[in-house]
Scaffold this motif. Structure first.
Motif, PDB file in Angstrom:
ATOM      1  N   LEU A  26      38.839   7.839  60.481  1.00  0.00           N
ATOM      2  CA  LEU A  26      39.285   7.767  59.085  1.00  0.00           C
ATOM      3  C   LEU A  26      40.787   7.977  58.945  1.00  0.00           C
ATOM      4  N   ILE A  27      41.350   8.826  59.784  1.00  0.00           N
ATOM      5  CA  ILE A  27      42.764   9.171  59.634  1.00  0.00           C
ATOM      6  C   ILE A  27      43.621   8.680  60.791  1.00  0.00           C
ATOM      7  N   ASP A  34      50.716   1.967  59.805  1.00  0.00           N
ATOM      8  CA  ASP A  34      50.322   2.691  58.607  1.00  0.00           C
ATOM      9  C   ASP A  34      49.074   3.515  58.921  1.00  0.00           C
ATOM     10  N   ARG A  35      48.661   4.386  58.001  1.00  0.00           N
ATOM     11  CA  ARG A  35      47.443   5.163  58.172  1.00  0.00           C
ATOM     12  C   ARG A  35      46.855   5.459  56.802  1.00  0.00           C
ATOM     13  N   TYR A  36      45.593   5.860  56.805  1.00  0.00           N
ATOM     14  CA  TYR A  36      44.920   6.220  55.555  1.00  0.00           C
ATOM     15  C   TYR A  36      45.064   7.716  55.308  1.00  0.00           C
ATOM     16  N   VAL A  37      45.169   8.082  54.029  1.00  0.00           N
ATOM     17  CA  VAL A  37      45.297   9.480  53.629  1.00  0.00           C
ATOM     18  C   VAL A  37      44.345   9.749  52.464  1.00  0.00           C
ATOM     19  N   PHE A  38      44.119  11.015  52.193  1.00  0.00           N
ATOM     20  CA  PHE A  38      43.316  11.447  51.058  1.00  0.00           C
ATOM     21  C   PHE A  38      44.254  11.943  49.970  1.00  0.00           C
ATOM     22  N   LYS A  49      45.802   3.853  51.709  1.00  0.00           N
ATOM     23  CA  LYS A  49      46.849   3.705  52.716  1.00  0.00           C
ATOM     24  C   LYS A  49      48.070   4.513  52.289  1.00  0.00           C
ATOM     25  N   LEU A  50      48.737   5.090  53.253  1.00  0.00           N
ATOM     26  CA  LEU A  50      49.903   5.924  52.978  1.00  0.00           C
ATOM     27  C   LEU A  50      51.015   5.132  52.302  1.00  0.00           C
ATOM     28  N   SER A  51      51.249   3.899  52.720  1.00  0.00           N
ATOM     29  CA  SER A  51      52.301   3.083  52.110  1.00  0.00           C
ATOM     30  C   SER A  51      52.014   2.829  50.635  1.00  0.00           C
ATOM     31  N   LEU A  52      50.753   2.622  50.284  1.00  0.00           N
ATOM     32  CA  LEU A  52      50.384   2.411  48.888  1.00  0.00           C
ATOM     33  C   LEU A  52      50.470   3.715  48.099  1.00  0.00           C
ATOM     34  N   ALA A  53      50.102   4.823  48.728  1.00  0.00           N
ATOM     35  CA  ALA A  53      50.201   6.126  48.047  1.00  0.00           C
ATOM     36  C   ALA A  53      51.655   6.479  47.771  1.00  0.00           C
ATOM     37  N   ASN A  54      52.557   6.126  48.679  1.00  0.00           N
ATOM     38  CA  ASN A  54      53.982   6.384  48.456  1.00  0.00           C
ATOM     39  C   ASN A  54      54.524   5.547  47.300  1.00  0.00           C
TER      40      ASN A  54
END
Length: 183
Positions: A26-27, A34-38, A49-54
């Motif tokens: 998952l992480i 890139d990577r996935y985050v909660f 995705k971290l890029s989308l969360a940023n």
């Protein structure tokens, strides 16, 4: 939208560990770096995705309705409740599985528990009170639940005995459409 605290992250991962065998996937970093985050927004936990969360940090918390995949909701007491929207993520790494026959899919989607007469097959060595994903015989994930009995005990049950307690099913998209993403 903010990152989860250590205690919130532990709560979420403990809940996901009941259903999934490999949480590291998952992480883990993706091929593109890139990577996935909660992330947490309005008591909802999102898997994004971290890029989308940023990019989403430029939007105010009140204006941001949803981002990524909603895994579930943090309760006021600090517990985590999985939503049906987490099914694709849970199904991809499910440890224990139950396949229901065609005559058992509709009752399950209407909110009933899985009884032994409706089970087509199930994973071997599934313990009691363990999270499992419910599939149709065509390998389509229908929902998830908690086993009522171990695999060996379930084989000795009568046909009306409950094998899996329903936690969530795809029918919730229709039954709870007003409150699934709000309130």
């Amino acid at each position: 939208m903010r990152a989860l605290t250590d205690s919130e992250m532990k709560t979420v991962l403990d809940k996901l560990a009941n259903y999934m065998s490999d949480l590291k996937s998952l992480i883990a970093p993706l091929e593109d770096g890139d990577r996935y985050v909660f992330r947490l927004n309005h008591a909802r936990v999102y898997y994004v995705k971290l890029s989308l969360a940023n990019l989403a940090t430029s939007i105010s918390r009140d204006a941001l309705l949803s981002l990524g995949t909603c895994l579930g909701k943090m309760t006021k007491t600090g517990k985590f409740r999985l939503h049906i929207t987490a099914l694709p993520i849970i199904a991809s790494g499910a440890r224990h599985k139950i396949w229901v026959k065609d005559n058992g899919a509709q009752p399950f989607l209407y909110g009933s528990n899985v009884v032994k007469a409706h089970v087509g097959r199930w994973s071997e060595d599934c313990p009691e009170h363990q999270g499992c994903v419910v599939y149709s015989m065509a390998d389509v994930p229908l929902g998830f639940g908690v086993t009522a009995r171990s695999t060996t005990e379930a084989r000795r049950l009568d046909p009306t005995g409950i094998v899996c307690f329903r936690q969530s099913d795809c029918g919730e998209y229709l039954r709870d459409e007003d409150t699934l993403f709000s309130g």
